[in-house]
Scaffold this active site. Sequence first.
Site, short mmCIF file in Angstrom:
data_model
loop_
_atom_site.label_atom_id
_atom_site.label_comp_id
_atom_site.label_asym_id
_atom_site.label_seq_id
_atom_site.Cartn_x
_atom_site.Cartn_y
_atom_site.Cartn_z
N ARG A 120 0.76 -1.25 -0.17
CA ARG A 120 -0.39 -0.03 0.44
C ARG A 120 0.47 1.19 -0.15
NH1 ARG A 120 -3.39 0.39 4.97
NH2 ARG A 120 -1.98 -0.98 5.78
N ASN A 180 -6.20 -2.41 2.60
CA ASN A 180 -6.02 -4.43 2.32
C ASN A 180 -7.74 -4.77 2.54
OD1 ASN A 180 -3.48 -4.81 2.74
ND2 ASN A 180 -3.13 -4.50 4.70
#
Length: 88
Positions: free
Chosen positions: A18, A36
Amino acid sequence: MRYVQARVIGHVQGVGFRQATAQRARELEVVGYASNLEDGSVEVGMAGSDDSVSALIDWLQTGPPASCVDRVTSEEIAPQQWSAFQTG
């Protein structure tokens, strides 16, 4: 402006995916988010020029060095009101 939601499947959690996605998105001047998901994948919403969004989707195919991407799916979505790229 192009708006896309992608899902990245593989070993993409716990490897800085990320954060690396956010860094690459900012370099490409793309706004959106990376989150996520409970199934171990990462969802990426993005908005930017056609070339920039295409470049980020291409980058997602590999991701950062510690990741192992099996597959990326993407679809066009309705316009969103993102002002920066966030991780969550």
